[in-house]
Scaffold this motif. Sequence first.
Motif, PDB file in Angstrom:
ATOM      1  N   LEU A 138       0.824  -1.205   0.000  1.00  0.00           N
ATOM      2  CA  LEU A 138       0.000   0.000   0.000  1.00  0.00           C
ATOM      3  C   LEU A 138       0.864   1.263   0.000  1.00  0.00           C
ATOM      4  N   VAL A 139       0.233   2.396  -0.287  1.00  0.00           N
ATOM      5  CA  VAL A 139       0.891   3.693  -0.153  1.00  0.00           C
ATOM      6  C   VAL A 139       0.430   4.326   1.157  1.00  0.00           C
ATOM      7  N   PRO A 140       1.226   5.224   1.729  1.00  0.00           N
ATOM      8  CA  PRO A 140       0.797   5.915   2.951  1.00  0.00           C
ATOM      9  C   PRO A 140      -0.525   6.655   2.744  1.00  0.00           C
ATOM     10  N   ASP A 141      -1.357   6.654   3.788  1.00  0.00           N
ATOM     11  CA  ASP A 141      -2.660   7.320   3.694  1.00  0.00           C
ATOM     12  C   ASP A 141      -2.917   8.142   4.939  1.00  0.00           C
ATOM     13  N   LEU A 142      -4.124   8.661   5.052  1.00  0.00           N
ATOM     14  CA  LEU A 142      -4.556   9.521   6.158  1.00  0.00           C
ATOM     15  C   LEU A 142      -3.620  10.718   6.335  1.00  0.00           C
ATOM     16  N   GLY A 143      -3.185  11.277   5.216  1.00  0.00           N
ATOM     17  CA  GLY A 143      -2.390  12.490   5.275  1.00  0.00           C
ATOM     18  C   GLY A 143      -0.904  12.289   5.470  1.00  0.00           C
ATOM     19  N   ALA A 144      -0.449  11.032   5.608  1.00  0.00           N
ATOM     20  CA  ALA A 144       0.977  10.797   5.857  1.00  0.00           C
ATOM     21  C   ALA A 144       1.839  11.278   4.697  1.00  0.00           C
ATOM     22  N   LEU A 145       1.353  11.148   3.480  1.00  0.00           N
ATOM     23  CA  LEU A 145       2.125  11.613   2.332  1.00  0.00           C
ATOM     24  C   LEU A 145       2.324  13.124   2.374  1.00  0.00           C
ATOM     25  N   TYR A 146       1.402  13.814   2.991  1.00  0.00           N
ATOM     26  CA  TYR A 146       1.480  15.279   3.100  1.00  0.00           C
ATOM     27  C   TYR A 146       2.394  15.705   4.241  1.00  0.00           C
ATOM     28  N   PHE A 147       2.187  15.108   5.422  1.00  0.00           N
ATOM     29  CA  PHE A 147       2.860  15.592   6.614  1.00  0.00           C
ATOM     30  C   PHE A 147       4.268  15.028   6.808  1.00  0.00           C
ATOM     31  N   LEU A 148       4.504  13.799   6.396  1.00  0.00           N
ATOM     32  CA  LEU A 148       5.775  13.156   6.730  1.00  0.00           C
ATOM     33  C   LEU A 148       6.965  13.912   6.158  1.00  0.00           C
ATOM     34  N   SER A 149       6.912  14.234   4.884  1.00  0.00           N
ATOM     35  CA  SER A 149       8.048  14.924   4.265  1.00  0.00           C
ATOM     36  C   SER A 149       8.230  16.326   4.813  1.00  0.00           C
ATOM     37  N   ARG A 150       7.136  16.954   5.252  1.00  0.00           N
ATOM     38  CA  ARG A 150       7.239  18.296   5.817  1.00  0.00           C
ATOM     39  C   ARG A 150       7.925  18.288   7.179  1.00  0.00           C
ATOM     40  N   LEU A 151       7.846  17.166   7.871  1.00  0.00           N
ATOM     41  CA  LEU A 151       8.491  17.048   9.174  1.00  0.00           C
ATOM     42  C   LEU A 151       9.924  16.527   9.062  1.00  0.00           C
ATOM     43  N   THR A 152      10.122  15.541   8.209  1.00  0.00           N
ATOM     44  CA  THR A 152      11.416  14.850   8.172  1.00  0.00           C
ATOM     45  C   THR A 152      12.320  15.322   7.046  1.00  0.00           C
ATOM     46  N   GLY A 153      11.756  16.026   6.055  1.00  0.00           N
ATOM     47  CA  GLY A 153      12.479  16.294   4.821  1.00  0.00           C
ATOM     48  C   GLY A 153      12.148  15.216   3.798  1.00  0.00           C
ATOM     49  N   LEU A 154      12.214  15.569   2.533  1.00  0.00           N
ATOM     50  CA  LEU A 154      11.770  14.676   1.466  1.00  0.00           C
ATOM     51  C   LEU A 154      12.585  13.391   1.403  1.00  0.00           C
ATOM     52  N   GLN A 155      13.913  13.496   1.463  1.00  0.00           N
ATOM     53  CA  GLN A 155      14.747  12.304   1.314  1.00  0.00           C
ATOM     54  C   GLN A 155      14.511  11.310   2.445  1.00  0.00           C
ATOM     55  N   LYS A 156      14.405  11.795   3.680  1.00  0.00           N
ATOM     56  CA  LYS A 156      14.157  10.902   4.808  1.00  0.00           C
ATOM     57  C   LYS A 156      12.782  10.267   4.697  1.00  0.00           C
ATOM     58  N   ALA A 157      11.806  11.035   4.261  1.00  0.00           N
ATOM     59  CA  ALA A 157      10.454  10.490   4.096  1.00  0.00           C
ATOM     60  C   ALA A 157      10.465   9.358   3.066  1.00  0.00           C
ATOM     61  N   LYS A 158      11.180   9.549   1.973  1.00  0.00           N
ATOM     62  CA  LYS A 158      11.270   8.495   0.960  1.00  0.00           C
ATOM     63  C   LYS A 158      11.902   7.239   1.533  1.00  0.00           C
ATOM     64  N   GLU A 159      12.949   7.409   2.314  1.00  0.00           N
ATOM     65  CA  GLU A 159      13.600   6.248   2.947  1.00  0.00           C
ATOM     66  C   GLU A 159      12.601   5.475   3.816  1.00  0.00           C
ATOM     67  N   LEU A 160      11.881   6.203   4.661  1.00  0.00           N
ATOM     68  CA  LEU A 160      10.941   5.541   5.580  1.00  0.00           C
ATOM     69  C   LEU A 160       9.802   4.876   4.829  1.00  0.00           C
ATOM     70  N   VAL A 161       9.313   5.536   3.772  1.00  0.00           N
ATOM     71  CA  VAL A 161       8.178   5.001   3.009  1.00  0.00           C
ATOM     72  C   VAL A 161       8.596   3.818   2.147  1.00  0.00           C
ATOM     73  N   PHE A 162       9.750   3.907   1.496  1.00  0.00           N
ATOM     74  CA  PHE A 162      10.186   2.836   0.600  1.00  0.00           C
ATOM     75  C   PHE A 162      10.611   1.575   1.360  1.00  0.00           C
ATOM     76  N   THR A 163      11.216   1.757   2.548  1.00  0.00           N
ATOM     77  CA  THR A 163      11.687   0.598   3.313  1.00  0.00           C
ATOM     78  C   THR A 163      10.625   0.040   4.244  1.00  0.00           C
ATOM     79  N   GLY A 164       9.740   0.895   4.746  1.00  0.00           N
ATOM     80  CA  GLY A 164       8.733   0.450   5.710  1.00  0.00           C
ATOM     81  C   GLY A 164       9.338  -0.026   7.014  1.00  0.00           C
ATOM     82  N   LYS A 165      10.582   0.378   7.294  1.00  0.00           N
ATOM     83  CA  LYS A 165      11.296  -0.143   8.456  1.00  0.00           C
ATOM     84  C   LYS A 165      10.783   0.451   9.764  1.00  0.00           C
ATOM     85  N   ASN A 166      10.953  -0.312  10.838  1.00  0.00           N
ATOM     86  CA  ASN A 166      10.637   0.184  12.172  1.00  0.00           C
ATOM     87  C   ASN A 166      11.735   1.133  12.637  1.00  0.00           C
TER      88      ASN A 166
END
Length: 257
Positions: A138-166
């Motif tokens: 799945l892709v992130p939902d409930l606004g995560a695609l909007y807020f995550l990169s704004r908090l962490t920066g785009l590159q870090k958000a991509k890392e977290l989303v692509f890996t799905g790691k804890n």
Amino acid sequence: MEYTTLLYQVENRIAKITLNVPEKMNALDKKISMELTAVLQEIKNDDNVKVVIITGTGRAFCAGGDISFFKTLDLEGSIEFVKAAQSLVGAFINLPKPIIAAVNGFALGAGLSLALLSDIVISSDKAKFAAAFVNVGLVPDLGALYFLSRLTGLQKAKELVFTGKNFDAEEASRIGIVNIVVEHEKLEAAVSELSEQLAGKPAIAMASAKRLLNMGMDLGIDELLEIEAFAQSRCMQTEDCKEAVDAFLNKRKPVFK
């Protein structure tokens, strides 16, 4: 209204919502999404509430979506479910009261999204986070695609989303997702202290500030200043502002309504 998937109580102008499906680690399905949206609407209409806490029972804050429920959905049902769940986004953002997420355990997938939607996040040092959507296709939902990169920066958000790691609470704090990390046994006390502090602040000022901060993520400075002027003028006319001025002039502590 009676709720079957969450616990709800109000005390000293503080509302506490506890996701209460521990056997499923408080995973979101249609029922819990609808009830969470409904209780936030109830809070919005309750002038007795100034601050909101959201947390979970058991080992999880919220372990994502209930993927067993997904098996029952065809394309039309999937669209209906996703759009119904998305009503949570507006319910969080448009609630004119601060929301504190008390992350007591796993905040995975949609659970991470709920933390991102909250205004302040206090986490147990034992909590675990993950943008785990990719792990179930799945892709992130409930606004995560909007807020995550704004908090962490785009590159870090991509890392977290692509890996799905804890990642743990300290990492969540370092990258801007969590405000405060406390020892697990001290979580309730820390949340109580902050919520009581906010409950003593002027409600209209907090509501206006929340709205302007959220809008400011997408507006230019000139547009924001126009809205700010109206909001500030309105705040200046409130009883809370007048009380603060009088308290300042008379060297006493203000008491806000």
